[in-house]
Write an enzyme that holds these catalytic residues in place. Structure first.
Site, PDB file in Angstrom:
ATOM      1  N   CYS A 110      12.875   4.809  -7.907  1.00 48.27           N
ATOM      2  CA  CYS A 110      11.983   5.687  -7.283  1.00 48.27           C
ATOM      3  C   CYS A 110      10.706   5.149  -6.745  1.00 48.27           C
ATOM      4  O   CYS A 110      10.583   5.306  -5.565  1.00 48.27           O
ATOM      5  CB  CYS A 110      11.652   6.674  -8.192  1.00 48.27           C
ATOM      6  SG  CYS A 110      13.038   7.778  -8.962  1.00 48.27           S
ATOM      7  N   LYS A 162      13.064  -0.612 -17.159  1.00 49.40           N
ATOM      8  CA  LYS A 162      12.323  -0.082 -18.396  1.00 49.40           C
ATOM      9  C   LYS A 162      13.085   0.320 -19.453  1.00 49.40           C
ATOM     10  O   LYS A 162      14.432   0.071 -19.285  1.00 49.40           O
ATOM     11  CB  LYS A 162      11.531   0.891 -17.765  1.00 49.40           C
ATOM     12  CG  LYS A 162      12.290   2.323 -17.605  1.00 49.40           C
ATOM     13  CD  LYS A 162      11.437   3.635 -17.505  1.00 49.40           C
ATOM     14  CE  LYS A 162      12.257   4.804 -17.268  1.00 49.40           C
ATOM     15  NZ  LYS A 162      11.562   5.872 -16.980  1.00 49.40           N
ATOM     16  N   PHE A 199      10.230  15.654 -10.616  1.00 49.82           N
ATOM     17  CA  PHE A 199       9.372  14.860 -11.387  1.00 49.82           C
ATOM     18  C   PHE A 199       9.731  14.175 -12.589  1.00 49.82           C
ATOM     19  O   PHE A 199       9.057  13.687 -13.467  1.00 49.82           O
ATOM     20  CB  PHE A 199       8.165  15.333 -11.556  1.00 49.82           C
ATOM     21  CG  PHE A 199       7.540  15.923 -10.144  1.00 49.82           C
ATOM     22  CD1 PHE A 199       6.836  15.127  -9.135  1.00 49.82           C
ATOM     23  CD2 PHE A 199       7.724  17.491  -9.794  1.00 49.82           C
ATOM     24  CE1 PHE A 199       6.447  15.697  -7.939  1.00 49.82           C
ATOM     25  CE2 PHE A 199       7.088  17.792  -8.569  1.00 49.82           C
ATOM     26  CZ  PHE A 199       6.456  16.907  -7.661  1.00 49.82           C
ATOM     27  N   VAL A 244      19.524  13.044 -11.121  1.00 48.41           N
ATOM     28  CA  VAL A 244      18.594  14.190 -10.742  1.00 48.41           C
ATOM     29  C   VAL A 244      19.569  15.739 -10.861  1.00 48.41           C
ATOM     30  O   VAL A 244      19.546  16.219 -11.619  1.00 48.41           O
ATOM     31  CB  VAL A 244      17.980  14.318  -9.324  1.00 48.41           C
ATOM     32  CG1 VAL A 244      17.378  15.483  -8.980  1.00 48.41           C
ATOM     33  CG2 VAL A 244      16.864  13.245  -9.450  1.00 48.41           C
ATOM     34  N   PHE A 248       0.111   5.312 -17.557  1.00 50.34           N
ATOM     35  CA  PHE A 248       0.469   4.472 -16.045  1.00 50.34           C
ATOM     36  C   PHE A 248      -0.651   3.284 -16.124  1.00 50.34           C
ATOM     37  O   PHE A 248      -0.947   2.916 -14.912  1.00 50.34           O
ATOM     38  CB  PHE A 248       0.730   5.144 -15.018  1.00 50.34           C
ATOM     39  CG  PHE A 248       2.041   5.623 -15.211  1.00 50.34           C
ATOM     40  CD1 PHE A 248       2.489   6.747 -16.004  1.00 50.34           C
ATOM     41  CD2 PHE A 248       3.058   5.088 -14.439  1.00 50.34           C
ATOM     42  CE1 PHE A 248       3.977   7.187 -16.087  1.00 50.34           C
ATOM     43  CE2 PHE A 248       4.461   5.499 -14.477  1.00 50.34           C
ATOM     44  CZ  PHE A 248       4.850   6.649 -15.333  1.00 50.34           C
ATOM     45  N   ARG A 260      11.300  11.549 -15.440  1.00 49.59           N
ATOM     46  CA  ARG A 260      11.455  10.245 -15.515  1.00 49.59           C
ATOM     47  C   ARG A 260      12.685   9.538 -16.131  1.00 49.59           C
ATOM     48  O   ARG A 260      13.371  10.551 -17.149  1.00 49.59           O
ATOM     49  CB  ARG A 260      10.209   9.616 -16.509  1.00 49.59           C
ATOM     50  CG  ARG A 260       9.052   9.988 -16.102  1.00 49.59           C
ATOM     51  CD  ARG A 260       8.100   9.805 -17.206  1.00 49.59           C
ATOM     52  NE  ARG A 260       7.968  10.696 -18.102  1.00 49.59           N
ATOM     53  CZ  ARG A 260       7.331  11.115 -19.251  1.00 49.59           C
ATOM     54  NH1 ARG A 260       6.652  10.044 -19.634  1.00 49.59           N
ATOM     55  NH2 ARG A 260       7.605  12.056 -19.996  1.00 49.59           N
ATOM     56  N   LYS A 277       5.542  14.932  -3.785  1.00 48.69           N
ATOM     57  CA  LYS A 277       6.382  14.104  -4.358  1.00 48.69           C
ATOM     58  C   LYS A 277       6.127  12.684  -4.159  1.00 48.69           C
ATOM     59  O   LYS A 277       5.920  11.919  -5.053  1.00 48.69           O
ATOM     60  CB  LYS A 277       7.834  14.414  -4.034  1.00 48.69           C
ATOM     61  CG  LYS A 277       8.842  13.252  -4.426  1.00 48.69           C
ATOM     62  CD  LYS A 277       9.130  13.451  -5.862  1.00 48.69           C
ATOM     63  CE  LYS A 277      10.041  11.976  -6.239  1.00 48.69           C
ATOM     64  NZ  LYS A 277      10.627  12.208  -7.499  1.00 48.69           N
ATOM     65  N   GLY A 284       9.475  -1.127 -11.261  1.00 51.80           N
ATOM     66  CA  GLY A 284      10.767  -1.116 -10.555  1.00 51.80           C
ATOM     67  C   GLY A 284      11.470   0.294 -10.739  1.00 51.80           C
ATOM     68  O   GLY A 284      11.049   1.177 -10.830  1.00 51.80           O
ATOM     69  N   ARG A 290      18.506  -0.865 -11.332  1.00 50.58           N
ATOM     70  CA  ARG A 290      17.861  -0.818  -9.974  1.00 50.58           C
ATOM     71  C   ARG A 290      16.508  -1.211  -9.636  1.00 50.58           C
ATOM     72  O   ARG A 290      15.647  -0.773 -10.481  1.00 50.58           O
ATOM     73  CB  ARG A 290      17.925   0.803  -9.430  1.00 50.58           C
ATOM     74  CG  ARG A 290      19.399   1.091  -9.071  1.00 50.58           C
ATOM     75  CD  ARG A 290      19.702   2.474  -8.540  1.00 50.58           C
ATOM     76  NE  ARG A 290      19.597   3.472  -9.544  1.00 50.58           N
ATOM     77  CZ  ARG A 290      19.426   4.652  -9.545  1.00 50.58           C
ATOM     78  NH1 ARG A 290      19.769   5.139  -8.186  1.00 50.58           N
ATOM     79  NH2 ARG A 290      19.271   5.295 -10.415  1.00 50.58           N
TER      80      ARG A 290
HETATM   81  C1  UGA Z   1       9.270   7.916 -11.692  1.00 51.31           C
HETATM   82  C2  UGA Z   1       8.195   8.906 -12.166  1.00 51.31           C
HETATM   83  O1  UGA Z   1       7.500   8.688 -13.313  1.00 51.31           O
HETATM   84  C3  UGA Z   1       8.606  10.358 -12.190  1.00 51.31           C
HETATM   85  O2  UGA Z   1       7.685  11.203 -12.305  1.00 51.31           O
HETATM   86  C4  UGA Z   1       9.615  10.722 -11.006  1.00 51.31           C
HETATM   87  O3  UGA Z   1      10.224  12.065 -11.040  1.00 51.31           O
HETATM   88  C5  UGA Z   1      10.852   9.623 -10.684  1.00 51.31           C
HETATM   89  O4  UGA Z   1       9.940   8.413 -10.673  1.00 51.31           O
HETATM   90  C6  UGA Z   1      11.438   9.874  -9.293  1.00 51.31           C
HETATM   91  O5  UGA Z   1      10.755   9.773  -8.275  1.00 51.31           O
HETATM   92  O6  UGA Z   1      12.315  10.357  -9.535  1.00 51.31           O
HETATM   93  P1  UGA Z   1      11.051   6.620 -13.216  1.00 51.31           P
HETATM   94  O7  UGA Z   1      11.201   5.722 -12.329  1.00 51.31           O
HETATM   95  O8  UGA Z   1      12.250   7.305 -13.983  1.00 51.31           O
HETATM   96  O9  UGA Z   1      10.261   7.972 -13.047  1.00 51.31           O
HETATM   97  O10 UGA Z   1      10.118   5.440 -14.144  1.00 51.31           O
HETATM   98  P2  UGA Z   1       8.715   5.587 -14.742  1.00 51.31           P
HETATM   99  O11 UGA Z   1       8.430   5.847 -16.373  1.00 51.31           O
HETATM  100  O12 UGA Z   1       7.691   6.275 -14.065  1.00 51.31           O
HETATM  101  O13 UGA Z   1       8.402   3.924 -14.438  1.00 51.31           O
HETATM  102  C7  UGA Z   1       8.624   3.289 -13.672  1.00 51.31           C
HETATM  103  C8  UGA Z   1       8.205   1.800 -13.422  1.00 51.31           C
HETATM  104  O14 UGA Z   1       7.033   1.577 -13.608  1.00 51.31           O
HETATM  105  C9  UGA Z   1       9.036   1.104 -14.550  1.00 51.31           C
HETATM  106  O15 UGA Z   1       9.638   0.039 -14.254  1.00 51.31           O
HETATM  107  C10 UGA Z   1       7.863   0.742 -15.901  1.00 51.31           C
HETATM  108  O16 UGA Z   1       8.104  -0.244 -16.588  1.00 51.31           O
HETATM  109  C11 UGA Z   1       6.840   0.783 -14.926  1.00 51.31           C
HETATM  110  N1  UGA Z   1       5.440   1.124 -15.358  1.00 51.31           N
HETATM  111  C12 UGA Z   1       5.110   2.349 -15.794  1.00 51.31           C
HETATM  112  C13 UGA Z   1       4.563   0.096 -15.893  1.00 51.31           C
HETATM  113  O17 UGA Z   1       4.687  -1.187 -15.380  1.00 51.31           O
HETATM  114  N2  UGA Z   1       3.290   0.436 -16.315  1.00 51.31           N
HETATM  115  C14 UGA Z   1       3.057   1.799 -16.657  1.00 51.31           C
HETATM  116  O18 UGA Z   1       1.964   1.900 -17.259  1.00 51.31           O
HETATM  117  C15 UGA Z   1       4.149   2.683 -16.358  1.00 51.31           C
END
Ligand code: UGA
Length: 433
Positions: free
Chosen positions: A260, A320, A152, A11, A249, A154, A204, A257, A327
């Site tokens: 966050c 991802k 927010f 961040v 989502f 990603r 948040k 995972g 992590r």
């Molecule tokens: C997440 C939020 O999306 C951000 O908005 C937020 O700022 C961030 O956390 C944070 O708090 O700093 P991030 O952890 O980078 O972002 O990743 P995401 O893209 O949200 O994915 C999170 C997990 O959910 C991954 O393991 C992904 O594979 C999984 N996922 C996501 C699914 O299994 N299905 C989906 O439809 C979407």
């Protein structure tokens, strides 16, 4: 404006570069000297699309510098962002030590009015707490304001999100701090929600807990799809077309995972307990996720009573695609379960960091997908890297002893697997009998 960002983690680094790009003068303070040297030499310390070019651009324009000198950096700044780590403690509470440490150091450097901004994800009430520490440390009330400004972005899409995000949230108390924050963020042209600090802090957690719940919800439906012969993609598409729900989502898989969702869901549960508001829905989302991430192991065990000495290939280790971050990656939980049962593991990830090699030295790491597949008995797709869609199924048929694929991210086609007599299992898109 003169801006100081404390912490050059995910961040902190992205925030620093975004403000530098928008014409501010940014100093990013970091304790890790290796990180400082690397960043000052234009070498990013994390993988993020577009980061390299942005870092070099900002360095060339002398809009940013990285240093360990907190004192001088805070003194020359109008706004100080705190972007240090706030990891989870074992009981789910947020570890605020790095935030407190930063505030104590900042307290000694308030030479004129400054806004102190909480950018790290911190529990509700932290803005007040930080303010109390500054006052306790003898900083006069008219020399600072504390603002809550959660992030927010990603991972993997961080630069897009920071410049084209859906919203900016600012929790403030004084009109003066609101005006300055408005000036800082106006050029981004993103809708700004001005609110109280408590509301900003809760937004948040609410966002991350809601998105986690959405994923666990669709994963439970996906598990049912496999049992009743329904197709999860069509269910999710129809569900998402409802404007009240949105298609985002709703991608099923082996769970969420990252740094966050797991942390913030536990953080919200712990805040709820403190205020006697138990979050039953979020608790369920967490417990569904805990089971979901090891579903490939359950499938394996339903096929083979004993997996001792079987070689299992894991495709993907990061939490991802688009990141090198492992992590809380579901793959780590799968590794633990496999090793516990005496299986041998081959692994391939296009971004794998040395970090995982140090944690699991006994895994065989490969530089290519096909290399990792040779001689193994089953493949588990753990991460949604695009290249896994191009897996050569004929090669799998010829080289994977049991020709068995457990597709934890629904990358492949059941029909193509059936055509080649490959044993295949997806998450809600069917399986071969
Ligand atoms: C997440 C939020 O999306 C951000 O908005 C937020 O700022 C961030 O956390 C944070 O708090 O700093 P991030 O952890 O980078 O972002 O990743 P995401 O893209 O949200 O994915 C999170 C997990 O959910 C991954 O393991 C992904 O594979 C999984 N996922 C996501 C699914 O299994 N299905 C989906 O439809 C979407």
């Amino acid at each position: 404006m003169n801006i100081c960002v404390i912490g050059a983690g995910y961040v902190g680094l992205i925030t620093s570069l975004a403000f530098a790009k928008m014409g501010n003068n940014v100093t990013c303070v970091e304790k890790n000297i290796k990180k400082i040297d690397s960043l000052n030499n234009g070498i990013p310390t994390i993988y993020e699309e577009g980061l390299n070019d942005l870092l070099i651009d900002c360095l060339e324009k002398k809009a940013i510098s990285f240093t360990s000198e907190l004192d001088a950096s805070v003194k020359k700044s109008d706004i100080v962002f705190i972007a240090v780590g706030t990891p989870s403690l074992d009981n789910g509470e947020v570890d605020m030590n790095q935030v407190y440490e930063s505030i104590n150091e900042i307290s000694k450097c308030i030479n004129r009015y400054k806004i102190i901004v909480n950018k790290s994800t911190v529990p509700v009430g932290s803005q007040k707490y930080v303010k109390d520490i500054l006052i306790k440390n003898g900083v006069p009330c008219d020399k600072f304001d504390v603002v809550s400004n959660p992030e927010f972005l990603r991972e993997g899409k961080a630069l897009y999100d920071v410049f084209y995000g859906d919203k900016i949230v600012i929790g403030y108390e004084s009109q003066k701090s609101r005006n300055i924050m408005n000036l800082l963020y106006k050029p981004f042209n993103i809708p700004i929600i001005f609110t109280s600090p408590e509301t900003a802090e809760l937004i948040k957690y609410t966002s991350n807990a809601f998105l986690s719940t959405k994923i666990s919800f669709i994963n439970e439906i996906a598990n049912l799809c496999n049992k009743v012969g329904a197709d999860i993609d069509t269910v999710a598409l129809a569900l998402g077309l409802d404007k009240r729900i949105s298609p985002e989502f709703l991608k099923p898989g082996i769970g969420y995972g990252g740094s966050c969702f797991p942390k913030d869901t536990m953080g919200l549960i712990s805040i709820g307990e403190k205020y006697d508001c138990p979050f039953e829905i979020v608790k369920s989302a967490v417990s569904v996720n805990n089971k979901q991430r090891v579903i490939p192991v359950d499938i394996l065990l339903s096929e083979y009573a004993d997996i001792r000495d079987k070689t299992i290939t894991l495709l993907g280790l990061t939490f991802k695609s688009g990141t090198d971050d492992i992590r809380e990656s579901p793959s780590l939980y799968i590794i633990e379960e496999l090793l516990k049962r005496g299986a041998k593991i081959n692994a391939y990830d296009p971004m794998v960091s040395d970090e995982i090699k140090e944690i699991y030295p006994d895994i065989n790491y490969f530089n290519s997908m096909n290399g990792s597949i040779l001689e193994s008995e089953c493949i588990i797709i753990c991460t949604d890297w695009e290249e896994f869609r191009d897996i050569d199924l004929d090669f799998v048929k010829d080289n994977v002893k049991e020709a068995f694929i457990i597709d934890g991210r629904n990358m492949l086609s059941l029909d193509e697997a059936k055509k080649r007599n490959i044993k295949y299992y997806s998450i809600g898109k069917g399986y071969t009998n």
